[in-house]
Design a protein around this motif. Sequence first.
Motif, mmCIF file in Angstrom:
data_model
loop_
_atom_site.group_PDB
_atom_site.id
_atom_site.type_symbol
_atom_site.label_atom_id
_atom_site.label_comp_id
_atom_site.label_asym_id
_atom_site.label_seq_id
_atom_site.Cartn_x
_atom_site.Cartn_y
_atom_site.Cartn_z
ATOM 1 N N SER A 172 19.516 34.266 -68.535
ATOM 2 C CA SER A 172 18.298 33.448 -68.444
ATOM 3 C C SER A 172 17.596 33.407 -69.789
ATOM 4 N N THR A 173 16.710 32.412 -69.903
ATOM 5 C CA THR A 173 15.872 32.273 -71.092
ATOM 6 C C THR A 173 14.590 31.553 -70.687
ATOM 7 N N ASN A 174 13.621 31.527 -71.563
ATOM 8 C CA ASN A 174 12.358 30.837 -71.330
ATOM 9 C C ASN A 174 12.234 29.661 -72.279
ATOM 10 N N ILE A 175 11.878 28.500 -71.734
ATOM 11 C CA ILE A 175 11.679 27.310 -72.533
ATOM 12 C C ILE A 175 10.243 26.853 -72.368
ATOM 13 N N SER A 176 9.552 26.676 -73.470
ATOM 14 C CA SER A 176 8.153 26.271 -73.443
ATOM 15 C C SER A 176 8.057 24.788 -73.760
ATOM 16 N N ALA B 262 13.438 28.116 -77.166
ATOM 17 C CA ALA B 262 13.960 28.929 -76.087
ATOM 18 C C ALA B 262 13.999 30.374 -76.561
ATOM 19 N N SER B 263 13.516 31.268 -75.709
ATOM 20 C CA SER B 263 13.469 32.675 -76.113
ATOM 21 C C SER B 263 13.813 33.556 -74.909
#
Length: 205
Positions: A198-202, A190-191
């Motif tokens: 909010s965050t981004n999960i790949s 998560a970045s």
Amino acid sequence: FITTVNNITTQNFIGMKLGDVDDTYNPVHNRSVTDTVSFYIKNQQVINENIIKVPVYTKGFKDVAAFQFSIQWAPSMLSYVGIGSQYINLDINAGVSNIVNGQLNLVWLEALAKGYSVADDESLFYLTFEVKGKARSSTDVMIYSSPTTPIEVVTSDFKLLKYNLEKGKISYSTLSSLSDQLPDKTLISASPNPFVLSTNISIVS
């Protein structure tokens, strides 16, 4: 009320005298088919449950004084436990002589032959089953007209109703069987982390 069949013995039945005591009642003149009533069962996905309820829904159930029909399912998948209803006037007689083969014969007659109505798309009654099937098994639960209990729906003035029937499918799964059907995933990161809004999960397949 149940049509008799030759060469069948020890069968329970309910009889109802129609017309005057002088035998002036004429079924040809007095039992014309009028409106339509529907009985249907919704599909169900059962997960990790041993006891389930299968509602039978109705539409057009207006001024009904009596009905009869049979219900069938795969006995290897479901074992019949009982029948119930939220309506106190629906004391339904259930014939279980062929229950080992997954067939239930149902007859209901309003005690005073008065009409009874149920709102459209409400559960008329429900069947309780024990689930015996293995994971990923399924069975249709079907309302139908059997030789011993042909379908009839009668109003308080002894008019026959036409009917529509719709079967439902009961599918059984366990949590482990459901997870087996999901593709493998790998969680990367998560970045930004930590984060506030909010965050981004790949996720990579």
